[in-house]
Design a protein around this motif. Structure first.
Motif, mmCIF file in Angstrom:
data_model
loop_
_atom_site.group_PDB
_atom_site.id
_atom_site.type_symbol
_atom_site.label_atom_id
_atom_site.label_comp_id
_atom_site.label_asym_id
_atom_site.label_seq_id
_atom_site.Cartn_x
_atom_site.Cartn_y
_atom_site.Cartn_z
ATOM 1 N N SER A 139 0.905 -1.109 -0.086
ATOM 2 C CA SER A 139 0.035 -0.095 0.108
ATOM 3 C C SER A 139 0.917 1.283 -0.103
ATOM 4 O O SER A 139 2.262 1.313 0.752
ATOM 5 C CB SER A 139 -0.925 0.126 1.152
ATOM 6 O OG SER A 139 -1.749 -1.141 1.374
ATOM 7 N N PRO A 140 0.303 2.493 -0.502
ATOM 8 C CA PRO A 140 1.125 3.568 -0.672
ATOM 9 C C PRO A 140 1.241 4.109 0.941
ATOM 10 O O PRO A 140 0.402 3.903 1.670
ATOM 11 C CB PRO A 140 0.210 4.618 -1.277
ATOM 12 C CG PRO A 140 -1.184 3.988 -1.406
ATOM 13 C CD PRO A 140 -1.016 2.492 -1.066
ATOM 14 N N PRO A 141 2.288 5.007 1.060
ATOM 15 C CA PRO A 141 2.398 5.422 2.436
ATOM 16 C C PRO A 141 0.992 5.957 3.129
ATOM 17 O O PRO A 141 0.972 5.946 4.536
ATOM 18 C CB PRO A 141 3.271 6.858 2.378
ATOM 19 C CG PRO A 141 4.079 6.334 1.075
ATOM 20 C CD PRO A 141 3.159 5.547 0.091
ATOM 21 N N ASP A 169 1.977 10.794 6.656
ATOM 22 C CA ASP A 169 2.140 9.862 5.825
ATOM 23 C C ASP A 169 4.193 9.525 5.634
ATOM 24 O O ASP A 169 4.453 9.066 4.712
ATOM 25 C CB ASP A 169 1.919 10.299 4.258
ATOM 26 C CG ASP A 169 0.410 10.681 4.232
ATOM 27 O OD1 ASP A 169 0.147 11.381 3.266
ATOM 28 O OD2 ASP A 169 -0.341 10.068 5.206
ATOM 29 N N ARG A 170 4.780 9.951 6.486
ATOM 30 C CA ARG A 170 6.140 9.996 6.540
ATOM 31 C C ARG A 170 6.854 9.238 7.744
ATOM 32 O O ARG A 170 7.905 8.453 7.927
ATOM 33 C CB ARG A 170 6.574 11.208 6.104
ATOM 34 C CG ARG A 170 6.839 11.696 4.797
ATOM 35 C CD ARG A 170 7.560 10.523 3.886
ATOM 36 N NE ARG A 170 7.371 10.731 2.309
ATOM 37 C CZ ARG A 170 6.403 10.779 1.600
ATOM 38 N NH1 ARG A 170 5.397 9.732 2.404
ATOM 39 N NH2 ARG A 170 6.183 10.839 0.405
ATOM 40 N N THR A 209 8.750 5.218 3.839
ATOM 41 C CA THR A 209 9.274 5.716 2.310
ATOM 42 C C THR A 209 8.510 5.263 1.361
ATOM 43 O O THR A 209 8.437 3.993 1.141
ATOM 44 C CB THR A 209 10.894 5.422 2.345
ATOM 45 O OG1 THR A 209 11.539 5.634 3.688
ATOM 46 C CG2 THR A 209 11.623 6.064 1.199
ATOM 47 N N PRO A 210 8.082 6.036 0.506
ATOM 48 C CA PRO A 210 7.442 5.399 -0.953
ATOM 49 C C PRO A 210 8.378 4.470 -1.632
ATOM 50 O O PRO A 210 9.590 5.092 -1.932
ATOM 51 C CB PRO A 210 7.074 6.903 -1.724
ATOM 52 C CG PRO A 210 7.587 7.746 -0.942
ATOM 53 C CD PRO A 210 8.171 7.697 0.262
ATOM 54 N N ARG A 211 7.776 3.275 -1.908
ATOM 55 C CA ARG A 211 8.905 2.432 -2.939
ATOM 56 C C ARG A 211 8.086 1.933 -4.055
ATOM 57 O O ARG A 211 7.321 1.120 -3.387
ATOM 58 C CB ARG A 211 9.465 1.708 -1.946
ATOM 59 C CG ARG A 211 10.933 1.105 -2.400
ATOM 60 C CD ARG A 211 11.706 0.473 -1.513
ATOM 61 N NE ARG A 211 12.091 1.255 -0.501
ATOM 62 C CZ ARG A 211 13.498 2.009 -0.441
ATOM 63 N NH1 ARG A 211 14.233 1.459 -1.489
ATOM 64 N NH2 ARG A 211 13.946 2.857 0.434
ATOM 65 N N GLY A 223 5.483 2.276 -5.776
ATOM 66 C CA GLY A 223 3.938 2.411 -5.603
ATOM 67 C C GLY A 223 3.542 1.776 -4.157
ATOM 68 O O GLY A 223 2.555 2.135 -3.720
ATOM 69 N N THR A 249 5.446 1.033 0.088
ATOM 70 C CA THR A 249 6.034 1.799 1.176
ATOM 71 C C THR A 249 6.908 0.867 1.931
ATOM 72 O O THR A 249 6.646 -0.508 2.177
ATOM 73 C CB THR A 249 4.789 1.904 2.336
ATOM 74 O OG1 THR A 249 3.835 2.737 1.815
ATOM 75 C CG2 THR A 249 5.492 2.918 3.401
#
Lengths: 116, 145
Positions: free
Chosen positions: B18-20, B79-80, B103-105, B107, B109
């Motif tokens: 999933s995204p952040p 989100d971080r 960390t976004p990765r 698409g 996290t």
């Protein structure tokens, strides 16, 4: 040795470790007993200052002192750090499992087909 | 992961699909937390979350006995990053610190969690400041009643 309530004792331990100097002293003692003068040698401070650090470590039950005539020797008290190790032994698997559960919960929630 | 004896901290990293923003929501929203936070064989007995810097949380899980955890949020970067103290009844409410970094990765996290047993003098001082700010805020709220 006086038995403190668990909470007070742990607070003493963490206070004792909230210092680079005291942490480095403890690390050196991991290898075995050392005379106080030897422990003080690499530190750029007076013996009085060193003495104060040692008192904090003793109060926290992290080190034990042995005297032989005029000489004092310090060694680690393994029981106290065992408490911190008990904590680690609990929380490593705890967080591994929690994050596995989080990953599974998030995957359930994703609209796209889950890849196994 | 490497748990060095002198560090007394637990570090865990997970790659999540999933995204952040979604991952962050799972730590923030009480109803989401209920779904994943309890170990198997336990259920959430009680949870309160005041999600803001200086806000506190209380979590009680019920298994054979009731386990209580509580703490305060120190840092919130949506989100971080999330930093909070963690005091567990099981360990005499000794104050520990949990840091979560997202960390976004690709698409998804990368979630990195660090749980430290010992806090530095700096962190203690900041905690004291947090409480002072809390009390100041409370005082000003009462003054306007």
């Amino acid at each position: 040795m006086v038995e403190y309530a668990n909470d007070a004792r742990l607070t003493l331990i963490f206070q004792a470790l909230a210092s680079d100097t005291r942490r480095s002293m403890l690390m050196r003692l991991l290898y075995g007993e050392l005379p106080v003068t030897e422990l003080a040698r690499p530190l750029a401070m007076s013996l009085n200052a060193v003495s104060k650090h040692i008192k904090v470590l003793e109060a926290a039950g992290l080190v034990r002192r042995r005297t032989e005539g005029v000489y004092s020797y310090l060694s680690l008290n393994p029981d106290t750090l065992a408490e911190a190790e008990r904590w680690m032994a609990f929380y490593r698997p705890f967080w591994e499992a929690r994050l596995d559960a989080l990953a599974a919960d998030l995957a359930d929630d994703e609209p796209s087909p889950e890849s196994t | 992961m490497n748990d060095r004896k002198d560090d007394y901290k637990v570090e865990v990293v997970r790659q999540l699909l999933s995204p952040p923003a979604k991952v962050f929501a799972a730590w923030r929203d009480v109803e989401r937390m209920r779904r994943w936070f309890c170990p198997a064989g336990m259920s959430v007995h009680h949870v309160e979350v005041d999600f803001r810097v200086g806000g506190r949380y209380l979590l009680q899980m019920k298994g054979d006995e009731i386990h209580t955890m509580r703490g305060e949020y120190r840092e919130i970067v949506p989100d971080r990053k999330l930093v909070f103290t963690w005091l567990a009844e099981k360990f005499g409410f000794h104050e520990t610190l949990v840091t979560i970094e997202l960390t976004p990765r690709d698409g998804g996290t990368e979630l990195r969690l660090e749980h430290r047993y010992f806090l530095d003098d700096d962190e203690r001082a900041r905690h004291a400041m947090g409480w002072d700010a809390c009390l100041d805020h409370l005082a000003s709220q009462i003054a306007t009643l």
